[in-house]
Design a protein around this motif. Structure first.
Motif, short mmCIF file in Angstrom:
data_model
loop_
_atom_site.label_atom_id
_atom_site.label_comp_id
_atom_site.label_asym_id
_atom_site.label_seq_id
_atom_site.Cartn_x
_atom_site.Cartn_y
_atom_site.Cartn_z
N ARG A 1 14.71 -84.64 109.76
CA ARG A 1 13.89 -85.86 109.60
C ARG A 1 13.02 -86.02 110.84
NH1 ARG A 1 18.53 -86.84 106.94
NH2 ARG A 1 19.80 -87.18 108.78
N SER B 1 9.20 -92.48 102.08
CA SER B 1 8.58 -91.70 103.16
C SER B 1 7.93 -90.42 102.62
CB SER B 1 9.64 -91.31 104.19
OG SER B 1 10.59 -90.44 103.59
N ASN C 1 15.82 -86.65 99.03
CA ASN C 1 17.24 -86.59 99.37
C ASN C 1 17.95 -85.67 98.36
OD1 ASN C 1 17.62 -88.20 97.10
ND2 ASN C 1 17.99 -90.08 98.24
N CYS D 1 8.02 -83.63 110.43
CA CYS D 1 9.31 -83.20 110.99
C CYS D 1 9.14 -82.04 111.98
CB CYS D 1 10.27 -82.79 109.88
SG CYS D 1 10.74 -84.17 108.83
N GLY E 1 9.74 -87.90 101.63
CA GLY E 1 10.79 -86.88 101.70
C GLY E 1 11.73 -86.96 100.50
N ASP F 1 15.96 -85.30 103.68
CA ASP F 1 16.20 -84.15 104.57
C ASP F 1 15.22 -83.06 104.14
OD1 ASP F 1 17.25 -81.62 105.51
OD2 ASP F 1 19.18 -82.58 105.84
#
Ligand code: GRG
Length: 305
Positions: free
Chosen positions: A267, A212, A216, A256, A214, A224
Motif C-alpha cells: 500500500r 482508493s 482487496n 505504491c 486498489g 494490497d
C-alpha cells in the motif's frame, strides 16, 4: 498520475540479490526460489532480463533439485511443489527447459496427487488448491499433463467452489482472491472454465475494488498491490475485466512505488519488497501499461515465454 520508475525498479531488484546478509535475505533464505521467480519475471516484463548472469542463476537452480525430481527453495532445503514450479518457470524465462529431466519432474509432481484428485505440496501431505494449480501449470509447461488424472483434479477444484462463485483452499473453505486465481487458472489450463459461474464470480471479484482504486482479497479487508494480480488475472480469464475501473487501479499501483530507491509496496507509503514489486508490475502488464511485455494470466510468465 506518476509514471512507472522502470530504471529504479531494475536497480532495486538487482540490489536485493546482493544484500545477502540483510535481515530480509536471511528470513527469506528458505524461499529464495520464489524470490528468483518474482525478481526475474519482473526483469523480463521490464525487458531487462539480460542484466543478470544467466549461467549463475541456472547452475544455482539445478543445485536445488533433489533426487526425487522436486526442487527446494534453496540449496540444503527440502523439495516442495511450489519451488518446483518456480524453478520450471525461471528456466522457461531463459528458454532452458531442455536441460531438465522432464520424466523425473513429472514423476515427482504426479506422485503428489491424492486419491480424491487433490494435490499435496510435499511429502508431509498438506492439501490446498494452490497445489492443484501448481501441479497443473508445471506439467502443462512441461507438456506432461497426461501424467495425472486431470478429470479427478478438475472435480476436486470444482468441489472447492462456493455459493458466492469463488473458491477456497479445500471444500467449504472461504473464498479468497488468491485461491480463486489458482482454481480459475487451473480450470483455464485444462479447458474446464465451463465449471465457473462467470457472472457471479465476476461480480464478487469486481466488488474487491475499493475507493482508493486498489483491490482487496476478500470482503472488508485492506487493499494490497498483489491482488492486482490475483483478482485481475481471474477477471481476464473469465472475460469480465471491464467490470473494474482500470485507470484507478493503475493509479493505485503507481502510488505504491518508492520512486527514489525503487520497488513497490503493498500500500502507499509502506516498505517495498520483491513480492509486491513483481505483482505490481505484473498487474500493470495485465492492464496493458505502455512499455511492458504482456503476461499470460494463467501461466504467470510473459506471453512470449
Ligand atoms: C505462479 C503466480 C503464481 C503463483 C503460484 C503460491 C500460489 C501459486 C498462489 C498463492 C495464492 C494465494 C493464496 C495468494 C494470496 C497471498 C496473500 C497476500 C495472502 C494474504 O492472506 P491474508 O489473509 O490477507 O493475510 P488478507 O488480504 O485477506 O487480509
Amino acid at each position: 498520475m506518476g509514471e512507472l520508475a522502470v530504471g529504479k525498479h531494475v536497480k532495486y531488484i538487482l540490489s536485493v540479490e546482493k544484500r545477502k546478509d540483510s535481515f530480509v535475505s536471511v528470513v527469506m533464505d528458505h524461499i529464495r526460489m520464489n524470490g528468483a521467480y518474482w525478481g526475474l519475471t519482473t526483469l523480463d516484463l521490464l525487458g531487462k532480463l539480460n542484466t543478470v548472469d544467466e549461467d549463475e542463476v541456472i547452475s544455482w537452480i539445478m543445485e536445488c533439485q533433489h533426487e526425487s525430481g522436486g526442487f527446494a527453495g534453496n540449496i540444503g532445503h527440502d523439495p516442495h511443489i511450489l519451488y518446483t514450479l518456480s524453478a520450471v518457470q525461471v528456466l522457461a524465462l531463459f528458454n532452458k527447459l531442455d536441460i531438465l529431466d522432464v520424466d523425473q519432474i513429472a514423476t515427482y509432481v504426479s506422485g503428489l496427487q491424492n486419491e480424491d484428485g487433490s494435490f499435496s505440496g510435499d511429502m508431509w501431505g498438506e492439501v490446498d488448491t494452490r497445489f492443484s494449480y501448481i501441479a497443473i501449470c508445471c506439467l502443462s509447461i512441461l507438456r506432461r499433463l497426461d501424467e495425472i488424472n486431470v478429470e479427478k483434479a478438475v472435480n476436486y477444484i470444482v468441489s472447492c467452489k462456493n455459493l458466492d462463485g469463488g473458491f477456497g483452499c479445500t471444500p467449504g473453505g472461504e473464498s479468497h482472491a488468491g485461491q480463486i486465481f489458482c482454481c480459475v487458472a487451473a480450470l483455464a489450463i485444462t479447458g474446464s472454465l465451463h465449471h465457473v459461474d462467470k457472472d457471479r464470480l465476476g461480480w464478487w471479484l469486481c466488488e474487491r475494488q475499493i475507493k482508493s482504486g486498489g483491490l482487496n482479497g476478500r470482503p472488508e479487508k485492506l487493499p494490497d498491490v498483489c491482488y492486482s494480480w490475483w483478482v485481475l488475472s481471474s477477471l481476464i480469464m473469465i472475460d469480465r475485466v471491464r467490470w473494474i475501473d482500470k485507470e484507478q487501479l493503475v493509479k493505485f499501483i503507481l502510488d505504491c512505488q518508492d520512486v527514489e530507491n525503487g520497488g513497490i509496496s503493498d500500500r502507499p507509503e509502506d516498505a517495498v519488497d520483491v513480492f509486491h514489486t513483481y505483482f505490481g508490475v505484473a498487474g500493470l502488464s495485465l492492464l496493458e501499461y505502455p512499455g511492458l511485455k504482456a503476461i499470460d494470466p494463467a501461466y504467470a510468465v510473459p506471453v512470449d515465454v
